[in-house]
Write a protein that holds these residues in place. Structure first.
Motif, mmCIF file in Angstrom:
data_model
loop_
_atom_site.group_PDB
_atom_site.id
_atom_site.type_symbol
_atom_site.label_atom_id
_atom_site.label_comp_id
_atom_site.label_asym_id
_atom_site.label_seq_id
_atom_site.Cartn_x
_atom_site.Cartn_y
_atom_site.Cartn_z
ATOM 1 N N ALA A 1 11.122 18.364 21.696
ATOM 2 C CA ALA A 1 11.308 19.306 22.667
ATOM 3 C C ALA A 1 11.453 18.703 24.284
ATOM 4 C CB ALA A 1 9.698 19.938 22.900
ATOM 5 N N TRP A 2 10.852 17.488 24.631
ATOM 6 C CA TRP A 2 11.394 16.619 25.737
ATOM 7 C C TRP A 2 12.763 16.600 25.891
ATOM 8 C CZ3 TRP A 2 13.347 12.366 27.212
ATOM 9 C CH2 TRP A 2 13.460 12.025 28.568
ATOM 10 N N GLN A 3 13.430 15.951 24.692
ATOM 11 C CA GLN A 3 14.701 15.680 25.001
ATOM 12 C C GLN A 3 15.690 17.203 25.246
ATOM 13 O OE1 GLN A 3 15.719 13.796 21.015
ATOM 14 N NE2 GLN A 3 16.205 12.207 22.183
ATOM 15 N N TYR A 4 15.288 18.208 24.546
ATOM 16 C CA TYR A 4 16.066 19.352 24.876
ATOM 17 C C TYR A 4 15.723 20.036 26.293
ATOM 18 C CZ TYR A 4 17.667 19.644 20.008
ATOM 19 O OH TYR A 4 18.500 19.302 19.069
ATOM 20 N N LEU A 5 14.309 20.038 26.694
ATOM 21 C CA LEU A 5 14.105 20.782 27.803
ATOM 22 C C LEU A 5 14.494 19.701 29.193
ATOM 23 C CD1 LEU A 5 10.609 21.881 26.687
ATOM 24 C CD2 LEU A 5 12.675 23.269 27.134
ATOM 25 N N SER A 6 14.475 18.457 28.852
ATOM 26 C CA SER A 6 15.003 17.740 29.877
ATOM 27 C C SER A 6 16.434 17.516 29.962
ATOM 28 C CB SER A 6 14.436 16.369 30.037
ATOM 29 O OG SER A 6 14.834 15.351 28.799
ATOM 30 N N CYS B 1 5.179 26.245 26.371
ATOM 31 C CA CYS B 1 5.015 24.929 26.914
ATOM 32 C C CYS B 1 3.638 24.871 27.483
ATOM 33 C CB CYS B 1 6.087 24.461 27.917
ATOM 34 S SG CYS B 1 7.628 24.131 27.036
ATOM 35 N N GLN B 2 3.279 25.809 28.295
ATOM 36 C CA GLN B 2 1.847 25.832 29.051
ATOM 37 C C GLN B 2 0.865 26.160 27.861
ATOM 38 O OE1 GLN B 2 2.215 29.283 31.693
ATOM 39 N NE2 GLN B 2 3.210 27.955 33.335
ATOM 40 N N LYS B 3 1.114 26.755 26.611
ATOM 41 C CA LYS B 3 0.081 26.796 25.742
ATOM 42 C C LYS B 3 -0.083 25.652 25.053
ATOM 43 C CE LYS B 3 0.312 31.761 24.866
ATOM 44 N NZ LYS B 3 -0.725 32.400 24.234
ATOM 45 N N GLY B 4 1.049 24.651 25.125
ATOM 46 C CA GLY B 4 0.856 23.286 24.439
ATOM 47 C C GLY B 4 2.113 23.038 23.509
ATOM 48 N N ILE B 5 2.774 21.862 23.327
ATOM 49 C CA ILE B 5 3.682 21.680 22.335
ATOM 50 C C ILE B 5 2.917 20.722 21.487
ATOM 51 C CG2 ILE B 5 5.850 20.627 21.867
ATOM 52 C CD1 ILE B 5 6.507 21.340 24.770
ATOM 53 N N PRO B 6 3.008 21.014 20.090
ATOM 54 C CA PRO B 6 2.385 20.148 19.163
ATOM 55 C C PRO B 6 2.927 18.680 19.284
ATOM 56 C CG PRO B 6 3.146 22.186 18.109
ATOM 57 C CD PRO B 6 3.790 22.315 19.522
ATOM 58 N N PRO B 7 2.197 17.856 19.300
ATOM 59 C CA PRO B 7 2.250 16.523 19.131
ATOM 60 C C PRO B 7 3.565 15.943 18.128
ATOM 61 C CG PRO B 7 0.125 16.287 18.895
ATOM 62 C CD PRO B 7 0.377 17.897 18.832
ATOM 63 N N SER B 8 3.677 16.595 16.960
ATOM 64 C CA SER B 8 4.859 16.400 16.223
ATOM 65 C C SER B 8 5.967 16.933 16.813
ATOM 66 C CB SER B 8 4.663 16.926 14.947
ATOM 67 O OG SER B 8 4.519 18.422 15.081
ATOM 68 N N MET C 1 8.178 35.675 23.682
ATOM 69 C CA MET C 1 7.409 34.831 24.663
ATOM 70 C C MET C 1 8.532 33.662 25.068
ATOM 71 S SD MET C 1 4.112 32.313 23.620
ATOM 72 C CE MET C 1 3.035 33.768 23.183
ATOM 73 N N GLY C 2 8.350 33.391 26.199
ATOM 74 C CA GLY C 2 9.544 32.520 26.954
ATOM 75 C C GLY C 2 8.969 31.139 26.661
ATOM 76 N N ILE C 3 10.037 30.120 26.997
ATOM 77 C CA ILE C 3 9.779 28.815 26.657
ATOM 78 C C ILE C 3 8.834 28.147 27.718
ATOM 79 C CG2 ILE C 3 10.800 26.349 27.246
ATOM 80 C CD1 ILE C 3 12.122 27.529 24.879
ATOM 81 N N ARG C 4 8.605 28.750 29.056
ATOM 82 C CA ARG C 4 7.563 28.157 29.649
ATOM 83 C C ARG C 4 6.360 28.582 29.366
ATOM 84 N NH1 ARG C 4 8.288 29.033 36.205
ATOM 85 N NH2 ARG C 4 9.803 27.538 35.653
#
Length: 74
Positions: A19-24, A7-14, A1-4
């Motif tokens: 995740a934002w730091q790495y993806l951006s 992410c569409q399935k949802g990233i846990p709040p914790s 399963m890819g990153i996209r």
């Protein structure tokens, strides 16, 4: 399963902050510019943008504990 798809399935709040730091790419930028964030954080903000942010905080986070009181922790 890819990153996209993950992410569409949802990233846990914790994990969202990390995740934002790495993806951006901000994690790499931060490591390439050690001390720059702290330097910029000490500078006064542009009043025009501070006003826009201040107005938007209440709309985006009406009940968030960091932004409940004006001049509070957030």
């Amino acid at each position: 399963m890819g990153i996209r798809l993950r992410c569409q399935k949802g990233i846990p709040p914790s994990l969202r902050g990390r995740a934002w730091q790495y993806l951006s790419g901000s994690k790499v930028k931060l490591e390439q510019n050690i001390g720059k964030f702290d330097e910029l954080d000490l500078l006064p903000g542009d009043p025009k943008w501070l006003d826009v942010i201040e107005r938007d905080l209440h709309r985006q986070f009406p009940f968030h504990e960091m932004f409940v009181s004006r001049g509070g922790h957030g």
